[in-house]
Scaffold this motif. Structure first.
Motif, PDB file in Angstrom:
ATOM      1  N   CYS A  97      11.780  -7.163   4.012  1.00 44.63           N
ATOM      2  CA  CYS A  97      10.510  -6.449   3.969  1.00 44.63           C
ATOM      3  C   CYS A  97      10.370  -5.684   2.648  1.00 44.63           C
ATOM      4  N   GLY A  98      10.398  -4.353   2.669  1.00 43.29           N
ATOM      5  CA  GLY A  98      10.301  -3.606   1.423  1.00 43.29           C
ATOM      6  C   GLY A  98      11.412  -3.948   0.452  1.00 43.29           C
ATOM      7  N   GLY A  99      12.604  -4.256   0.967  1.00 50.02           N
ATOM      8  CA  GLY A  99      13.706  -4.679   0.111  1.00 50.02           C
ATOM      9  C   GLY A  99      13.416  -6.008  -0.566  1.00 50.02           C
ATOM     10  N   TYR A 100      12.729  -6.900   0.123  1.00 53.70           N
ATOM     11  CA  TYR A 100      12.273  -8.168  -0.448  1.00 53.70           C
ATOM     12  C   TYR A 100      11.321  -7.896  -1.609  1.00 53.70           C
ATOM     13  N   GLN A 101      10.383  -6.987  -1.418  1.00 54.06           N
ATOM     14  CA  GLN A 101       9.435  -6.648  -2.468  1.00 54.06           C
ATOM     15  C   GLN A 101      10.144  -6.080  -3.705  1.00 54.06           C
ATOM     16  N   MET A 102      11.166  -5.245  -3.483  1.00 51.69           N
ATOM     17  CA  MET A 102      11.896  -4.627  -4.599  1.00 51.69           C
ATOM     18  C   MET A 102      12.636  -5.655  -5.446  1.00 51.69           C
ATOM     19  N   LEU A 103      13.041  -6.772  -4.842  1.00 53.73           N
ATOM     20  CA  LEU A 103      13.810  -7.783  -5.562  1.00 53.73           C
ATOM     21  C   LEU A 103      12.973  -8.568  -6.562  1.00 53.73           C
ATOM     22  N   GLY A 104      11.662  -8.482  -6.480  1.00 51.06           N
ATOM     23  CA  GLY A 104      10.789  -9.244  -7.353  1.00 51.06           C
ATOM     24  C   GLY A 104      10.622  -8.619  -8.732  1.00 51.06           C
ATOM     25  N   ARG A 105       9.667  -9.185  -9.496  1.00 49.13           N
ATOM     26  CA  ARG A 105       9.423  -8.709 -10.866  1.00 49.13           C
ATOM     27  C   ARG A 105       8.639  -7.409 -10.887  1.00 49.13           C
ATOM     28  N   SER A 106       7.772  -7.186  -9.898  1.00 53.89           N
ATOM     29  CA  SER A 106       6.997  -5.943  -9.876  1.00 53.89           C
ATOM     30  C   SER A 106       6.404  -5.734  -8.496  1.00 53.89           C
ATOM     31  N   VAL A 107       6.093  -4.457  -8.212  1.00 53.99           N
ATOM     32  CA  VAL A 107       5.361  -4.078  -7.003  1.00 53.99           C
ATOM     33  C   VAL A 107       4.184  -3.229  -7.452  1.00 53.99           C
ATOM     34  N   ALA A 108       2.979  -3.683  -7.163  1.00 57.58           N
ATOM     35  CA  ALA A 108       1.767  -2.972  -7.581  1.00 57.58           C
ATOM     36  C   ALA A 108       1.075  -2.375  -6.365  1.00 57.58           C
ATOM     37  N   ASP A 109       0.621  -1.143  -6.527  1.00 57.31           N
ATOM     38  CA  ASP A 109      -0.143  -0.447  -5.483  1.00 57.31           C
ATOM     39  C   ASP A 109      -1.442   0.064  -6.110  1.00 57.31           C
ATOM     40  N   PRO A 110      -2.369  -0.830  -6.427  1.00 55.97           N
ATOM     41  CA  PRO A 110      -3.551  -0.441  -7.188  1.00 55.97           C
ATOM     42  C   PRO A 110      -4.473   0.529  -6.462  1.00 55.97           C
ATOM     43  N   ASP A 111      -4.468   0.496  -5.144  1.00 55.74           N
ATOM     44  CA  ASP A 111      -5.368   1.350  -4.373  1.00 55.74           C
ATOM     45  C   ASP A 111      -4.684   2.592  -3.809  1.00 55.74           C
ATOM     46  N   GLY A 112      -3.436   2.812  -4.179  1.00 54.36           N
ATOM     47  CA  GLY A 112      -2.730   3.985  -3.668  1.00 54.36           C
ATOM     48  C   GLY A 112      -2.494   3.940  -2.171  1.00 54.36           C
ATOM     49  N   VAL A 113      -2.154   2.758  -1.660  1.00 53.60           N
ATOM     50  CA  VAL A 113      -1.942   2.595  -0.223  1.00 53.60           C
ATOM     51  C   VAL A 113      -0.741   3.405   0.262  1.00 53.60           C
ATOM     52  N   GLU A 114       0.350   3.425  -0.530  1.00 54.37           N
ATOM     53  CA  GLU A 114       1.570   4.125  -0.124  1.00 54.37           C
ATOM     54  C   GLU A 114       1.838   5.385  -0.944  1.00 54.37           C
ATOM     55  N   GLY A 115       0.957   5.729  -1.849  1.00 59.52           N
ATOM     56  CA  GLY A 115       1.166   6.882  -2.719  1.00 59.52           C
ATOM     57  C   GLY A 115       0.210   6.796  -3.891  1.00 59.52           C
ATOM     58  N   PRO A 116       0.590   7.355  -5.038  1.00 61.05           N
ATOM     59  CA  PRO A 116      -0.296   7.269  -6.201  1.00 61.05           C
ATOM     60  C   PRO A 116      -0.437   5.827  -6.674  1.00 61.05           C
ATOM     61  N   PRO A 117      -1.647   5.427  -7.122  1.00 63.69           N
ATOM     62  CA  PRO A 117      -1.821   4.069  -7.655  1.00 63.69           C
ATOM     63  C   PRO A 117      -0.895   3.834  -8.841  1.00 63.69           C
ATOM     64  N   ARG A 118      -0.150   2.725  -8.816  1.00 66.73           N
ATOM     65  CA  ARG A 118       0.779   2.428  -9.910  1.00 66.73           C
ATOM     66  C   ARG A 118       1.356   1.043  -9.723  1.00 66.73           C
ATOM     67  N   GLU A 119       2.001   0.574 -10.776  1.00 64.49           N
ATOM     68  CA  GLU A 119       2.766  -0.661 -10.731  1.00 64.49           C
ATOM     69  C   GLU A 119       4.168  -0.340 -11.212  1.00 64.49           C
ATOM     70  N   VAL A 120       5.169  -0.729 -10.423  1.00 63.38           N
ATOM     71  CA  VAL A 120       6.562  -0.386 -10.717  1.00 63.38           C
ATOM     72  C   VAL A 120       7.346  -1.675 -10.939  1.00 63.38           C
TER      73      VAL A 120
END
Length: 483
Positions: free
Chosen positions: A331-354
């Motif tokens: 789940c979230g660990g799967y997302q972390m393994l990729g090249r980037s995680v983007a949250d453009p609408d601030g769904v989980e916090g401030p809008p950003r790409e990590v």
């Protein structure tokens, strides 16, 4: 027939386990039983057949009752996303976000929905066993309460107060609760249980009498330390603070503990294997030399990804991979393994790409639509059952090498070298055949049972101990006094 509520003198006194034990004991007597928790706070959630979310403990308690879980068993679920913000789930569906400072007004109207769910369950069974949250002694939270005495008084459900002797001060905590809460709340408490006792019960006989004399409440039982409880799925992150270190001559599977770690009970089935040490790595410590690293789910993926880098765990994980050792992200660990995680609408916090760890050639974009469903399928040529509960969509070239076949469709991703894999499936390792396939990759012959079967056996052991040390007949009689 009625209902009975177990409240505690504090968090982690064992309420969830005792409710499960009582539910199974009553079910074993041939009674129809349902568990109920008005309000829960946990990032370890379970999924009902209709795609709703409830607390993991209520799903286990439903299993104790031998019935499928339903959203009515936990009508209000808070899922912390930060120190002061939680997602609020009402009757299985996301209702929005709630700031800690606005909780009092935010719960206005929720009591009616809680009572509706409770009445639905009452109509289905002989006895509803209700679990409180935290402690009724938190009198600063009493106004508008829906979790403890606010519910008990509104529903007319008698209360048993549970104290934890293992943490010390159990006499003071039980007597103190009697002293500080409102007299009308005191009247709802019809007795007490002392939990987690070690040693000769005769040594605490005077303690039980002292509590009875100072409170006027009868003692319904002195319950020993229940070892089978550790085989139940974990709901509260408190258990992570007690994670034991790796033992000698056993292969290590390591999982770093991020601040918003979620559904870490995915690792529980691995604890059934005698050749494995599951090491939950706390902040401030490096990830140890391990045969397999698992990144668990997260309620705030971008924040936990930044935390992971701050701890320099990314260096440990990449070094582990360079040694030719596998990494699994769930789940979230799967997302972390990729090249980037983007949250453009601030769904989980401030809008950003990590930036991600870059071990899978995929990217994730978080969206407001949540996927919640039970699933089954196959991975590594072995079957699994589980559930999805996540935000976001993950795409990229490594999705062309799916980890799973999920209800007939490809799911997850695998790196070109085959060492790194990710999936949105929770509960992936529960079936023995699936776990055997994973452990074979690190040189372990799996001998553990299906996780579900082990939980079921543990519930029977807990029920037997509960029957031995608690006056269950008296509890049934008390339940019959509920309105």
């Amino acid at each position: 027939m009625g209902a009975l509520m177990l409240q505690g003198t504090g968090s982690d006194v064992g309420k969830s386990v005792l409710v499960a034990a009582l539910c199974r004991a009553l079910a074993n007597r041939g009674l129809s039983v349902r568990p109920f928790k008005p309000q829960n706070m946990s990032n370890n959630a379970a999924v009902t057949a209709d795609g709703g979310e409830i607390g993991r403990a209520q799903a286990t308690q439903a299993m104790a009752c031998r019935v499928p879980p339903s959203v009515d068993m936990n009508p209000v679920l808070l899922k912390p996303e930060g120190d002061r913000t939680s997602q609020i789930i009402v009757r299985g569906r996301v209702r929005g976000k709630l700031e800690a400072g606005r909780w009092r007004e935010g719960r206005i109207g929720l009591l009616d929905e809680v009572l509706e769910s409770y009445r639905t369950l009452r109509a289905q069974c002989d006895i509803v066993v209700v679990e409180g949250a935290g402690s009724p002694a938190e009198i600063n939270l009493r106004a508008g309460d829906i979790a403890n005495m606010g519910f008990a008084r509104a529903a007319g459900v008698p209360v048993i107060l549970v104290g934890d002797i293992d943490r010390g001060g159990v006499i003071a905590s039980l007597v103190g609760t009697n002293t500080v809460i409102d007299p009308e709340d005191v009247a709802m408490i019809r007795g007490f249980l002392v939990n987690k006792f070690r040693g000769d019960p005769a040594l605490f006989a005077g303690g039980m009498i002292a509590i009875e004399e100072r409170t006027g409440w009868p003692g319904f039982g002195l319950i020993p330390w229940l070892a089978p409880a550790f085989r139940l799925p974990s709901e509260d992150a408190v258990i992570l603070e007690r994670a034991r270190p790796a033992g000698e001559r056993r292969l290590v599977i390591a999982c770093p503990i991020t601040p918003r770690i979620a559904n870490f009970d995915d690792l529980d089935p691995l604890r059934l294997e005698p050749g494995i040490d599951v090491v939950m790595v706390p902040p401030g410590q490096p990830i140890p030399d391990a045969a397999l690293i698992i990144l668990a789910g997260s309620k705030a993926t971008t924040a936990d990804l930044l935390f992971l880098r701050d701890q320099q765990w990314d260096v440990d994980i990449i070094a582990h991979h360079r040694k030719g050792r596998p990494v699994l992200g769930l789940c979230g660990g799967y997302q972390m393994l990729g090249r980037s995680v983007a949250d453009p609408d601030g769904v989980e916090g401030p809008p950003r790409e990590v930036p991600g760890l870059g071990l899978l050639d995929v990217t994730t974009i978080l969206t407001g639509d949540k996927t919640v469903r039970q699933v089954s399928g196959e991975a590594l040529s072995a079957p699994f059952t589980g559930y999805e509960i996540h935000l976001g969509e993950t795409e990229g070239p490594d999705r062309q090498r799916p980890l799973c076949t999920l209800d007939g469709r490809p799911e997850g991703a695998t790196s070109a070298d085959g060492l790194v894999a990710g999936s949105y499936v929770h509960g992936l390792l529960g079936l023995a055949a699936q776990r055997r396939a994973w452990l074979a990759r690190i040189g372990i012959d799996s001998t553990g049972p299906d996780h579900h079967a082990d939980i079921d056996a543990a519930l029977d052991e807990l029920a037997a101990a509960f029957e031995q040390h608690v006056d269950v007949d008296a509890l049934i009689a008390l339940a019959q006094t509920a309105q």
